[in-house]
Design a protein around this motif. Structure first.
Motif, mmCIF file in Angstrom:
data_model
loop_
_atom_site.group_PDB
_atom_site.id
_atom_site.type_symbol
_atom_site.label_atom_id
_atom_site.label_comp_id
_atom_site.label_asym_id
_atom_site.label_seq_id
_atom_site.Cartn_x
_atom_site.Cartn_y
_atom_site.Cartn_z
ATOM 1 N N UNK A 84 12.130 12.215 -1.531
ATOM 2 C CA UNK A 84 12.125 10.839 -1.019
ATOM 3 C C UNK A 84 12.496 10.819 0.466
ATOM 4 N N UNK A 85 13.478 11.599 0.860
ATOM 5 C CA UNK A 85 13.876 11.627 2.274
ATOM 6 C C UNK A 85 12.724 12.100 3.152
ATOM 7 N N UNK A 86 11.979 13.107 2.697
ATOM 8 C CA UNK A 86 10.844 13.584 3.478
ATOM 9 C C UNK A 86 9.751 12.514 3.559
ATOM 10 N N UNK A 136 5.336 5.423 -6.220
ATOM 11 C CA UNK A 136 4.080 4.913 -6.791
ATOM 12 C C UNK A 136 3.029 4.839 -5.689
ATOM 13 N N UNK A 137 3.429 4.459 -4.480
ATOM 14 C CA UNK A 137 2.494 4.474 -3.356
ATOM 15 C C UNK A 137 2.035 5.897 -3.053
ATOM 16 N N UNK A 138 2.956 6.854 -3.147
ATOM 17 C CA UNK A 138 2.570 8.257 -2.966
ATOM 18 C C UNK A 138 1.560 8.673 -4.022
ATOM 19 N N UNK A 141 -2.850 11.540 6.114
ATOM 20 C CA UNK A 141 -2.479 12.953 6.250
ATOM 21 C C UNK A 141 -0.983 13.116 6.512
ATOM 22 N N UNK A 142 -0.448 12.278 7.375
ATOM 23 C CA UNK A 142 0.985 12.371 7.686
ATOM 24 C C UNK A 142 1.818 12.150 6.431
ATOM 25 N N UNK A 143 1.446 11.162 5.644
ATOM 26 C CA UNK A 143 2.253 10.851 4.470
ATOM 27 C C UNK A 143 2.167 11.945 3.405
ATOM 28 N N UNK A 144 0.988 12.495 3.160
ATOM 29 C CA UNK A 144 0.911 13.560 2.165
ATOM 30 C C UNK A 144 1.484 14.863 2.717
ATOM 31 N N UNK A 145 1.409 15.058 4.031
ATOM 32 C CA UNK A 145 2.105 16.193 4.640
ATOM 33 C C UNK A 145 3.608 16.098 4.435
ATOM 34 N N UNK A 146 4.133 14.883 4.476
ATOM 35 C CA UNK A 146 5.579 14.714 4.286
ATOM 36 C C UNK A 146 6.002 15.172 2.896
ATOM 37 N N UNK A 147 5.125 15.002 1.909
ATOM 38 C CA UNK A 147 5.405 15.508 0.564
ATOM 39 C C UNK A 147 5.212 17.013 0.492
ATOM 40 N N UNK A 151 -3.343 10.116 -11.818
ATOM 41 C CA UNK A 151 -2.661 11.159 -11.053
ATOM 42 C C UNK A 151 -1.160 10.984 -11.162
ATOM 43 N N UNK A 152 -0.460 12.113 -11.225
ATOM 44 C CA UNK A 152 0.987 12.089 -11.368
ATOM 45 C C UNK A 152 1.654 12.943 -10.308
ATOM 46 N N UNK A 153 2.690 12.400 -9.718
ATOM 47 C CA UNK A 153 3.619 13.153 -8.890
ATOM 48 C C UNK A 153 4.798 13.477 -9.810
ATOM 49 N N UNK A 154 4.993 14.753 -10.110
ATOM 50 C CA UNK A 154 6.034 15.175 -11.052
ATOM 51 C C UNK A 154 7.117 15.925 -10.281
ATOM 52 N N UNK A 155 8.305 15.345 -10.237
ATOM 53 C CA UNK A 155 9.384 15.917 -9.438
ATOM 54 C C UNK A 155 10.621 16.133 -10.308
ATOM 55 N N UNK A 156 11.218 17.325 -10.271
ATOM 56 C CA UNK A 156 12.480 17.536 -10.980
ATOM 57 C C UNK A 156 13.554 16.608 -10.412
#
Length: 254
Positions: A32-34, A197-199, A86-92, A19-24
């Protein structure tokens, strides 16, 4: 230019997912701040240490120690652990402009699936007329202990990190340098020290269990972790939505 943070999930019998988190790059600091606000929230609500690694397998299976005090840890049960995910993925999810994608395959050898994954990223980046830099969970050769390592320890750490990363570097170096979209070698990032990476780990675990829920013909009839799936579903507006994807997951047949 996108930064791509990658982690894996799956099982040793039926297959692997990446799985990849792809961010411009221009969205990186806001995302990151969120995420860090999410960390502050779970610290305030449950006492989860601000620098404690959020390891999905341990979190959802009731293992590991996450809280700063023994009292908070005793209260950190199944419900609180599920809420943490849920809180952490909501933050993203609150931040626009980034994507999550999972590549799944019956291939259980991670370096081989990683090469397929890099090829998929090349096609994605070409379609977007963009470039990618990939960060993958792995040893960095960094010292995690107290004090400074001596020369022998430092040499051993670096040799181990370089050796373990070799198959993944090869996937990058096999690309045509004249046309490649995935730039540089893979950057190995120890999940203990990398928030994204944790995300990616939380995303990967949820995506794997979602795919396992939908495709028991592939993964077998084993139990899925519903709490991880519920957290993953919070990201639906960020899933990759190509014709080859379902729920942000692309299945690559063997």
């Amino acid at each position: 230019m996108h930064l791509c943070y990658v982690d894996d999930s799956g099982d040793s019998k039926n297959g692997t997912t990446l799985s990849a988190l792809m961010v411009p790059v221009e969205r990186w600091s806001g995302l990151l701040e969120s995420w860090l606000q999410g960390r502050r929230d779970i610290h305030r609500q449950f006492g989860v240490g601000k620098n404690t690694e959020l390891h999905a397998n341990l979190l959802y299976k009731g293992r590991g120690r996450f809280c700063e005090s023994s009292t908070e840890e005793r209260r950190f049960g199944t419900r609180q652990r599920a809420a943490t995910g849920r809180i952490m993925l909501n933050s993203l999810a609150r931040v626009p402009g980034w994507q999550a994608v999972t590549i799944a395959s019956p291939e259980v050898r991670k370096p081989r699936l990683y090469a397929q994954f890099v090829a998929w990223l090349e096609d994605w980046a070409e379609a977007c007329d963009d470039h990618l830099l990939v960060f993958y969970d792995g040893k960095q050769g960094a010292h995690a202990g107290q004090g400074e390592p001596d020369a022998t320890e430092l040499s051993e750490m670096w040799e181990s990190a370089v050796r373990n990363a070799a198959p993944f570097r090869r996937a990058h170096r096999d690309l045509d340098i004249a046309t490649r979209r995935v730039v540089e070698d893979v950057v190995m990032q120890d999940s203990r020290y990398s928030q994204f990476i944790q995300a990616a780990d939380l995303i990967a675990y949820g995506a794997y269990h979602r795919h396992r829920q939908e495709r028991p013909d592939i993964w077998g009839e084993g139990k899925v972790v519903a709490d991880a799936i519920r957290a993953y579903m919070r990201l639906k507006n960020h899933w990759y939505r190509g014709d080859d994807a379902r729920d942000g997951i692309v299945w690559l047949p063997e």
